[in-house]
Scaffold this motif. Structure first.
Motif, mmCIF file in Angstrom:
data_model
loop_
_atom_site.group_PDB
_atom_site.id
_atom_site.type_symbol
_atom_site.label_atom_id
_atom_site.label_comp_id
_atom_site.label_asym_id
_atom_site.label_seq_id
_atom_site.Cartn_x
_atom_site.Cartn_y
_atom_site.Cartn_z
ATOM 1 N N TYR A 15 4.400 10.015 -3.092
ATOM 2 C CA TYR A 15 5.110 11.418 -2.995
ATOM 3 C C TYR A 15 4.401 12.499 -3.248
ATOM 4 C CZ TYR A 15 9.724 9.611 -1.806
ATOM 5 O OH TYR A 15 10.854 8.968 -1.119
ATOM 6 N N SER A 47 1.271 13.438 -0.960
ATOM 7 C CA SER A 47 1.574 13.573 0.459
ATOM 8 C C SER A 47 1.865 15.301 0.578
ATOM 9 C CB SER A 47 2.621 12.816 1.033
ATOM 10 O OG SER A 47 4.021 13.109 0.325
ATOM 11 N N LEU A 86 4.375 16.029 2.763
ATOM 12 C CA LEU A 86 5.890 16.077 3.016
ATOM 13 C C LEU A 86 6.493 16.397 1.697
ATOM 14 C CD1 LEU A 86 8.050 15.303 4.772
ATOM 15 C CD2 LEU A 86 8.251 12.818 3.777
ATOM 16 N N ARG A 116 10.761 7.555 4.631
ATOM 17 C CA ARG A 116 9.350 7.183 4.356
ATOM 18 C C ARG A 116 9.228 6.157 3.458
ATOM 19 N NH1 ARG A 116 7.586 7.502 -0.009
ATOM 20 N NH2 ARG A 116 5.536 6.903 0.596
ATOM 21 N N ALA A 140 8.855 3.343 6.023
ATOM 22 C CA ALA A 140 7.873 3.429 7.136
ATOM 23 C C ALA A 140 6.539 3.871 6.709
ATOM 24 C CB ALA A 140 8.465 4.911 7.726
ATOM 25 N N GLU A 141 6.446 4.068 5.704
ATOM 26 C CA GLU A 141 4.883 4.061 5.039
ATOM 27 C C GLU A 141 4.292 2.757 5.019
ATOM 28 O OE1 GLU A 141 1.703 6.740 3.879
ATOM 29 O OE2 GLU A 141 3.475 6.957 4.726
ATOM 30 N N LYS A 163 3.471 1.500 8.489
ATOM 31 C CA LYS A 163 2.394 2.341 8.921
ATOM 32 C C LYS A 163 1.148 1.697 8.501
ATOM 33 C CE LYS A 163 0.406 7.113 9.253
ATOM 34 N NZ LYS A 163 0.390 8.112 8.764
ATOM 35 N N SER A 173 17.876 2.719 6.098
ATOM 36 C CA SER A 173 16.437 2.467 6.261
ATOM 37 C C SER A 173 16.316 0.857 6.725
ATOM 38 C CB SER A 173 15.625 2.641 5.265
ATOM 39 O OG SER A 173 14.224 2.318 5.628
#
Length: 201
Positions: free
Chosen positions: A42, A45, A47, A104, A107-108, A111, A187
């Motif tokens: 976190y 990043s 974001l 995320r 999702a991270e 990825k 999620s």
């Protein structure tokens, strides 16, 4: 002389298994390790800083407009009404921004291709989810905690009732925890549905 059977846990069923307290201790360490990893992601990043900037700018704007409204109205119900409006505006902001933090979490992992590897580790699903939940809750708590500067500014010129304000922030924090829990749940559902859809294709 040491009894070989005792070294192997004896004849007791499950003698080689760790005790309940030991398992709990390992579980806590695992949860904290996952939370630390997520916190590092976190704060490393873009974001987080982008969303935190948007949140603080909008929260500051709402505070300015709410304070101006109550000042123009002659300070009517300022100790209580101002914070009701302010916390309501912050609540609406978090309702929009919190899903951007929770989406995320998995999702991270997908990825980077580490999600499947993470599930193969000797950790429980609940420990993974709890670690991610605590990390996200800590991040959003930092953002919400930054808004405490507004009551401090008002307290320099006008008395502020600490009790109702503290209760309002505790309620807001619990609401944030509920938002994060719902975001993690959705999620997980989205990930499951996407896998099922790829399987059908």
């Amino acid at each position: 002389m040491v009894d070989p059977g005792a070294a192997r846990g004896g004849d007791r069923p499950g003698g080689d298994l760790p005790q309940t307290g030991e398992r709990r201790g390992r579980g806590v360490v695992t949860v904290l390790s996952i939370a630390r990893k997520e916190l590092a992601l976190y704060f490393g990043s873009f974001l987080f800083y982008a969303l935190a900037t948007v949140f603080l700018l909008l929260a500051g704007y709402f505070f300015y407009t709410n304070l101006g409204f109550f000042v123009l109205m002659g300070g009517m119900s300022l100790p209580r009404g101002l914070w009701q409006y302010q916390l309501l505006d912050v609540q609406r902001l978090l309702l929009v921004l919190t899903p951007l933090f929770t989406m995320r979490l998995f999702a991270e992992e997908r990825k980077l291709g580490t999600l499947e590897l993470l599930w193969t580790y000797p950790v429980r699903d609940a420990e993974i989810i709890l670690g991610k939940f605590l990390a996200c809750l800590a991040v959003v708590t930092v953002m919400v905690g930054a808004t405490v500067v507004y009551p401090v500014m008002v307290a320099a010129f006008y008395p502020v009732a600490a009790g109702p304000l503290l209760a309002g922030y505790v309620g807001l924090w619990l609401l944030v925890a509920a938002f994060i829990a719902c975001g993690l749940f959705l999620s997980a559902l989205t990930d499951s549905d996407s896998r099922r859809w790829r399987g059908l294709r």
